[in-house]
Write a protein that holds these residues in place. Structure first.
Motif, PDB file in Angstrom:
ATOM      1  N   ASP A   1       0.797  -1.227   0.000  1.00 11.32           N
ATOM      2  CA  ASP A   1       0.000   0.000   0.000  1.00 11.32           C
ATOM      3  C   ASP A   1       0.829   1.276   0.000  1.00 11.32           C
ATOM      4  N   GLU A   2       2.140   1.199  -0.238  1.00 12.52           N
ATOM      5  CA  GLU A   2       3.000   2.373  -0.140  1.00 12.52           C
ATOM      6  C   GLU A   2       2.526   3.549  -0.986  1.00 12.52           C
ATOM      7  N   GLY A   3       1.945   3.263  -2.147  1.00  8.84           N
ATOM      8  CA  GLY A   3       1.499   4.334  -3.026  1.00  8.84           C
ATOM      9  C   GLY A   3       0.126   4.878  -2.702  1.00  8.84           C
ATOM     10  N   ASP A   4      -0.536   4.313  -1.694  1.00  9.72           N
ATOM     11  CA  ASP A   4      -1.879   4.763  -1.323  1.00  9.72           C
ATOM     12  C   ASP A   4      -1.821   6.014  -0.461  1.00  9.72           C
ATOM     13  N   GLU A   5      -2.909   6.721  -0.426  1.00  6.85           N
ATOM     14  CA  GLU A   5      -3.011   7.913   0.413  1.00  6.85           C
ATOM     15  C   GLU A   5      -3.073   7.502   1.879  1.00  6.85           C
ATOM     16  N   ILE A   6      -2.305   8.170   2.697  1.00  9.32           N
ATOM     17  CA  ILE A   6      -2.297   7.886   4.123  1.00  9.32           C
ATOM     18  C   ILE A   6      -3.368   8.741   4.804  1.00  9.32           C
ATOM     19  N   PRO A   7      -4.232   8.148   5.625  1.00 12.48           N
ATOM     20  CA  PRO A   7      -5.249   8.945   6.317  1.00 12.48           C
ATOM     21  C   PRO A   7      -4.599  10.050   7.158  1.00 12.48           C
ATOM     22  N   ALA A   8      -5.255  11.188   7.223  1.00 15.32           N
ATOM     23  CA  ALA A   8      -4.690  12.348   7.915  1.00 15.32           C
ATOM     24  C   ALA A   8      -4.394  12.040   9.387  1.00 15.32           C
ATOM     25  N   ARG A   9      -5.279  11.310  10.025  1.00 16.21           N
ATOM     26  CA  ARG A   9      -5.068  10.995  11.444  1.00 16.21           C
ATOM     27  C   ARG A   9      -3.863  10.081  11.631  1.00 16.21           C
ATOM     28  N   THR A  10      -3.714   9.116  10.748  1.00 16.00           N
ATOM     29  CA  THR A  10      -2.560   8.214  10.809  1.00 16.00           C
ATOM     30  C   THR A  10      -1.269   8.983  10.566  1.00 16.00           C
ATOM     31  N   ARG A  11      -1.309   9.881   9.592  1.00 16.17           N
ATOM     32  CA  ARG A  11      -0.118  10.680   9.264  1.00 16.17           C
ATOM     33  C   ARG A  11       0.304  11.525  10.475  1.00 16.17           C
ATOM     34  N   ALA A  12      -0.669  12.161  11.122  1.00 15.76           N
ATOM     35  CA  ALA A  12      -0.361  13.015  12.274  1.00 15.76           C
ATOM     36  C   ALA A  12       0.211  12.185  13.425  1.00 15.76           C
ATOM     37  N   ALA A  13      -0.390  11.033  13.698  1.00 14.63           N
ATOM     38  CA  ALA A  13       0.095  10.175  14.775  1.00 14.63           C
ATOM     39  C   ALA A  13       1.498   9.654  14.467  1.00 14.63           C
ATOM     40  N   PHE A  14       1.733   9.321  13.220  1.00 10.77           N
ATOM     41  CA  PHE A  14       3.030   8.809  12.802  1.00 10.77           C
ATOM     42  C   PHE A  14       4.123   9.853  12.994  1.00 10.77           C
ATOM     43  N   PHE A  15       3.896  11.070  12.527  1.00  9.97           N
ATOM     44  CA  PHE A  15       4.928  12.097  12.643  1.00  9.97           C
ATOM     45  C   PHE A  15       5.149  12.522  14.100  1.00  9.97           C
ATOM     46  N   ASP A  16       4.115  12.418  14.912  1.00 12.39           N
ATOM     47  CA  ASP A  16       4.295  12.695  16.346  1.00 12.39           C
ATOM     48  C   ASP A  16       5.273  11.687  16.957  1.00 12.39           C
ATOM     49  N   LEU A  17       5.102  10.405  16.638  1.00 13.21           N
ATOM     50  CA  LEU A  17       6.004   9.390  17.170  1.00 13.21           C
ATOM     51  C   LEU A  17       7.413   9.533  16.606  1.00 13.21           C
ATOM     52  N   VAL A  18       7.511   9.871  15.323  1.00 17.05           N
ATOM     53  CA  VAL A  18       8.830  10.059  14.716  1.00 17.05           C
ATOM     54  C   VAL A  18       9.592  11.172  15.423  1.00 17.05           C
ATOM     55  N   GLU A  19       8.922  12.282  15.702  1.00 15.62           N
ATOM     56  CA  GLU A  19       9.592  13.396  16.358  1.00 15.62           C
ATOM     57  C   GLU A  19      10.005  13.029  17.780  1.00 15.62           C
ATOM     58  N   ARG A  20       9.161  12.310  18.480  1.00 17.32           N
ATOM     59  CA  ARG A  20       9.512  11.880  19.836  1.00 17.32           C
ATOM     60  C   ARG A  20      10.707  10.927  19.826  1.00 17.32           C
ATOM     61  N   LEU A  21      10.760  10.064  18.831  1.00 13.98           N
ATOM     62  CA  LEU A  21      11.910   9.175  18.699  1.00 13.98           C
ATOM     63  C   LEU A  21      13.170   9.969  18.372  1.00 13.98           C
ATOM     64  N   ALA A  22      13.047  10.974  17.517  1.00 11.75           N
ATOM     65  CA  ALA A  22      14.197  11.772  17.104  1.00 11.75           C
ATOM     66  C   ALA A  22      14.825  12.533  18.262  1.00 11.75           C
ATOM     67  N   VAL A  23      14.025  12.903  19.255  1.00  6.54           N
ATOM     68  CA  VAL A  23      14.570  13.660  20.389  1.00  6.54           C
ATOM     69  C   VAL A  23      14.947  12.757  21.559  1.00  6.54           C
ATOM     70  N   GLY A  24      14.914  11.427  21.354  1.00  7.92           N
ATOM     71  CA  GLY A  24      15.476  10.529  22.342  1.00  7.92           C
ATOM     72  C   GLY A  24      14.543   9.623  23.097  1.00  7.92           C
ATOM     73  N   GLU A  25      13.230   9.756  22.906  1.00  5.86           N
ATOM     74  CA  GLU A  25      12.321   8.862  23.622  1.00  5.86           C
ATOM     75  C   GLU A  25      12.504   7.440  23.107  1.00  5.86           C
ATOM     76  N   PRO A  26      12.600   6.451  23.990  1.00  8.42           N
ATOM     77  CA  PRO A  26      12.849   5.081  23.548  1.00  8.42           C
ATOM     78  C   PRO A  26      11.749   4.549  22.629  1.00  8.42           C
ATOM     79  N   PHE A  27      12.164   3.804  21.631  1.00  7.25           N
ATOM     80  CA  PHE A  27      11.228   3.208  20.676  1.00  7.25           C
ATOM     81  C   PHE A  27      10.167   2.380  21.405  1.00  7.25           C
ATOM     82  N   GLU A  28      10.606   1.637  22.426  1.00  4.91           N
ATOM     83  CA  GLU A  28       9.682   0.752  23.138  1.00  4.91           C
ATOM     84  C   GLU A  28       8.614   1.528  23.891  1.00  4.91           C
ATOM     85  N   HIS A  29       8.932   2.743  24.336  1.00  5.68           N
ATOM     86  CA  HIS A  29       7.912   3.555  24.996  1.00  5.68           C
ATOM     87  C   HIS A  29       6.891   4.068  23.989  1.00  5.68           C
ATOM     88  N   LEU A  30       7.319   4.285  22.774  1.00  5.50           N
ATOM     89  CA  LEU A  30       6.409   4.774  21.742  1.00  5.50           C
ATOM     90  C   LEU A  30       5.402   3.710  21.324  1.00  5.50           C
TER      91      LEU A  30
END
Length: 284
Positions: free
Chosen positions: A48-77
């Motif tokens: 499904d990589e070429g499919d449109e990502i739902p807006a809510r999923t996209r927002a939740a995904f980027f929130d977790l990515v940013e938290r991971l980028a600033v050091g929060e452990p993957f397992e906590h996410l």
């Protein structure tokens, strides 16, 4: 549909962000986070990589990515961690199980008696990962997890339930100083707090800022918990029972000396996969 709204584009943006944060496996971590928030399997995400990502999923995904980028452990996410072939629920109230600790389970399994169903106590059980791994790999064993943090004890209990071990495991919310069952068990295992207090501020931010300090801080020299457990075991443990500790890479001499002074025998030390001292065992 605009190309920028696809799963593929979101994954590419996330991989660049994580790479810029110094994460060598940013693309892989991004895909795992996307699977977590979207509910897609690895194969479905490729499909499904070429499919449109739902807006809510996209927002939740980027929130977790940013938290991971600033050091929060993957397992906590994700709220999950993998250990000894088992999947555990993890929260900020428990230490994250790590592969280095698997050698502690190996050592304990080798010390369990074969002539009868063994009884195990795990002191400071946290997520319950050590106890659960032992019970899952020794079907006749029964175990008790002692944990003074109410929230951590709740996590341990939930893990025993989700792994189908709750009929052989009991979790008690109390300190090991108040536990009176020393003479009833064949093996005591513990990954106690063992970081010296003044070292904690120097730890990696993912540990220092996100894992419970009560499960890390071993006092001025990192040995407070070992002294407590060894003194209690020496006074109350039944002859022939085993004590198995996880230790810090530089604590072999200190912990073995404490055990020797307390009268324990068959003291030995094992190393983790990185050839660092990681486990000490001794017989009462």
């Amino acid at each position: 549909m605009h190309e920028d709204a696809t799963y593929k584009t979101a994954l590419a943006i996330a991989a660049r962000r994580l790479k810029s944060a110094g994460m060598a496996h940013g693309a892989r971590d991004a895909r795992h986070l996307m699977q977590h928030v979207s509910g897609l399997t690895a194969a479905e995400l490729i499909r499904d990589e070429g499919d449109e990502i739902p807006a809510r999923t996209r927002a939740a995904f980027f929130d977790l990515v940013e938290r991971l980028a600033v050091g929060e452990p993957f397992e906590h996410l994700t709220g999950e961690a993998h250990f000894y072939g088992l999947d555990f629920r993890i929260t900020k109230d428990t230490l994250i199980p790590r592969a280095d600790s698997e050698v502690v389970v190996d050592e304990a399994l080798a010390r369990l008696p074969l002539g009868h169903p063994p009884s195990i106590a795990d002191l400071g059980t946290g997520s319950g990962c050590l106890l659960a791994a032992l019970l899952a790999n020794h079907p006749g064993a029964r175990g008790l997890g002692i944990e003074r943090s109410k929230r951590a004890a709740e996590v341990a209990y939930s893990n025993m339930e989700r792994l189908g071990l709750s009929d052989r495991a009991v979790i008690r919310c109390r300190s090991w100083e108040d536990w009176m069952g020393w003479d009833e068990v064949d093996l005591v295992i513990s990954n106690p707090p063992y970081i010296a207090s003044d070292v904690i501020p120097t730890l990696d931010a993912s540990v220092r800022s996100f894992e419970p300090h009560s499960a890390l801080d071993g006092g001025r020299d990192g040995l407070d918990a070992y002294r407590s457990i060894i003194d209690l075991a020496a006074a109350h443990m039944k002859p022939g029972a085993w004590l198995v500790f996880e230790i810090g890479f530089d604590q072999r001499a200190a912990v073995t000396a404490l055990l020797d002074k307390a009268g324990f025998s068959a003291i030995s030390c094992g190393q983790d996969h990185g050839q660092r001292d990681r486990v000490v065992s001794a017989r009462r």
